[in-house]
Write a protein that holds these residues in place. Structure first.
Motif, PDB file in Angstrom:
ATOM      1  N   UNK A  29      -8.854  53.691  -8.852  1.00  0.00           N
ATOM      2  CA  UNK A  29      -8.455  53.084  -9.193  1.00  0.00           C
ATOM      3  C   UNK A  29      -7.322  52.789 -10.622  1.00  0.00           C
ATOM      4  N   UNK A  30      -8.473  53.036 -11.419  1.00  0.00           N
ATOM      5  CA  UNK A  30      -8.067  52.796 -13.608  1.00  0.00           C
ATOM      6  C   UNK A  30      -8.290  53.737 -13.528  1.00  0.00           C
ATOM      7  N   UNK A  31      -8.494  54.566 -13.295  1.00  0.00           N
ATOM      8  CA  UNK A  31      -8.549  56.434 -13.631  1.00  0.00           C
ATOM      9  C   UNK A  31      -9.442  56.389 -14.897  1.00  0.00           C
ATOM     10  N   UNK A  32     -10.353  55.648 -15.592  1.00  0.00           N
ATOM     11  CA  UNK A  32     -11.012  56.237 -16.184  1.00  0.00           C
ATOM     12  C   UNK A  32     -12.894  56.470 -15.410  1.00  0.00           C
ATOM     13  N   UNK A  33     -12.008  57.797 -15.857  1.00  0.00           N
ATOM     14  CA  UNK A  33     -13.503  58.434 -15.504  1.00  0.00           C
ATOM     15  C   UNK A  33     -14.627  58.642 -16.100  1.00  0.00           C
ATOM     16  N   UNK A  34     -14.396  58.549 -17.698  1.00  0.00           N
ATOM     17  CA  UNK A  34     -15.097  58.894 -18.790  1.00  0.00           C
ATOM     18  C   UNK A  34     -15.427  57.490 -19.510  1.00  0.00           C
ATOM     19  N   UNK A  35     -16.951  56.863 -19.599  1.00  0.00           N
ATOM     20  CA  UNK A  35     -16.699  55.948 -20.206  1.00  0.00           C
ATOM     21  C   UNK A  35     -16.310  55.252 -20.405  1.00  0.00           C
ATOM     22  N   UNK A  36     -16.038  54.648 -18.869  1.00  0.00           N
ATOM     23  CA  UNK A  36     -15.631  53.407 -18.238  1.00  0.00           C
ATOM     24  C   UNK A  36     -16.040  52.190 -18.129  1.00  0.00           C
ATOM     25  N   UNK A  37     -15.558  51.310 -17.759  1.00  0.00           N
ATOM     26  CA  UNK A  37     -15.694  49.710 -17.645  1.00  0.00           C
ATOM     27  C   UNK A  37     -17.256  49.491 -16.673  1.00  0.00           C
TER      28      UNK A  37
END
Length: 376
Positions: A29-37
């Motif tokens: 849902x956040x689309x933070x696939x690399x180095x995300x939270x």
């Protein structure tokens, strides 16, 4: 009886699917696939669990070893001592970096690198020691660190099989395997004690300057986008794998305890058998977290026992059937067969039984009864 698996990831997932699915959904849902939270959360949580200053996530355990060595500025031709009885990843990264692997024998009791072997192998060209915490049992890090200090050597811990294991020192203190040397490396391959659902790895260190360098190396040598300050690689733990690890890390001690409990039940069934040497279980320091439960089968047909178990629907395995010094890629005239008596003995004797968090008493009894049925 439920079908016996060498590693039963499906049953483990069924118990934690709500947590895993929720964690993965957050990434989607956040689309933070690399180095995300999720990656940063896992890094911090693992630092706390291990009581280590720096965790640097990366793409897999082999990369973790290679990057750790890159961070120490080892030069081509430098000698790196490691165990002959282990998986090839440990030695392949030494060779890839054009360092000189120096293979030594292992201890017959704990199957980890021989302290006497290390002593004999040290030369003026030696720059590092790579102990492997094999099958989940911590190597003798107190002795290894003393040797490293005496000879001014780096210690790089290969902790791919022993995350969560404790090393107890003579003064009574305990430290987690992987956090004692100058740098440690681990794998989150799915079958590991702490495994994700793909590839993943991490590097550990208490050295601030080394940690800074390692963080650059894993990200193309960049600390600022398009500014390449060191020679690097592309090796990052993706956010979906971090999400899985965030769901599983709080359960790691519970998972390791389940493995230890299963190991005790195996060993109780085999106690006193003339053909079976079971792995040692230490109730004082938790130095063995049983990534594998590996028997030594002596004065009996090990290969016949393996086939007997397979015929009865019991998966089992021989880790590792060919010593590294005999592998085509690592043949070297420096190595003589008489230098590796224990390794050469172990490859003829070892047999690993199913070991995972979901083994139940019925399965363990069926497995042990089947072993004893063959070794009458």
């Amino acid at each position: 009886m439920k079908k016996i698996q060498m590693v039963d990831l499906k049953s483990q997932y069924d118990k934690i699917k709500e947590s895993v699915n929720s964690s993965i959904q957050e990434v989607l849902e956040t689309n933070t696939y690399i180095n995300g939270p999720q990656v940063h959360q896992f890094q911090k949580s693992l630092e706390t669990y291990l009581d280590v200053k720096h965790v640097i996530p990366c793409a897999n355990g082999t990369d973790a070893l290679q990057i750790a060595m890159m961070g120490l500025d080892l030069k081509p031709g430098d000698e790196v001592i490691t165990a002959d009885f282990t998986f090839a990843a440990t030695v392949e990264v030494i060779a890839l970096l054009q360092l000189t692997p120096v293979l030594v024998d292992v201890d017959l009791v704990n199957m980890n690198i021989s302290i006497e072997g290390i002593k004999k192998a040290i030369t003026p060209k030696t720059k590092a020691i790579v102990p492997v915490h094999l099958f989940g049992r911590a190597a003798n890090m107190e002795a290894i660190m003393a040797l490293a200090k005496e000879h001014n050597l780096y210690v790089i811990e290969d902790n791919a099989q022993a995350i969560g294991a404790n090393c107890k020192f003579s003064d009574g203190t305990k430290k987690k395997a992987g956090t004692i040397g100058h740098v440690g490396a681990t794998s989150f391959f799915p079958s590991k004690n702490l495994g994700c659902y793909g590839d993943g790895g991490a590097i550990f260190t208490n050295d601030d300057a080394l940690a800074h360098k390692l963080r650059g190396i894993v990200n193309h040598g960049m600390y600022e986008r398009y500014h390449h300050d060191v020679v690097g690689v592309n090796s990052r733990l993706d956010s979906i794998q971090a999400a899985v690890l965030n769901a599983k890390l709080p359960l790691l001690d519970q998972y390791n305890k389940a493995r230890q409990d299963a190991a005790r039940k195996y060993s109780a069934a085999f106690e006193g058998h003339k053909n079976i040497i079971s792995p040692t279980i230490c109730d004082i320091c938790d130095c063995h977290v049983f990534h594998q439960y590996t028997l030594r089968i002596i004065a009996a047909d090990r290969n016949g026992l393996m086939q007997h178990l397979l015929d009865k629907g019991i998966p089992c395995a021989i880790y590792y059937p060919i010593p590294l010094h005999s592998q085509k890629a690592y043949l070297d005239t420096r190595y003589k067969e008489e230098d590796f008596p224990v390794t050469n003995q172990l490859v003829q004797e070892v047999l690993s039984l199913p070991m995972h968090t979901e083994l139940d008493d019925e399965q363990i009894k069926y497995i042990t009864d089947s072993v004893l049925e063959f070794l009458k």
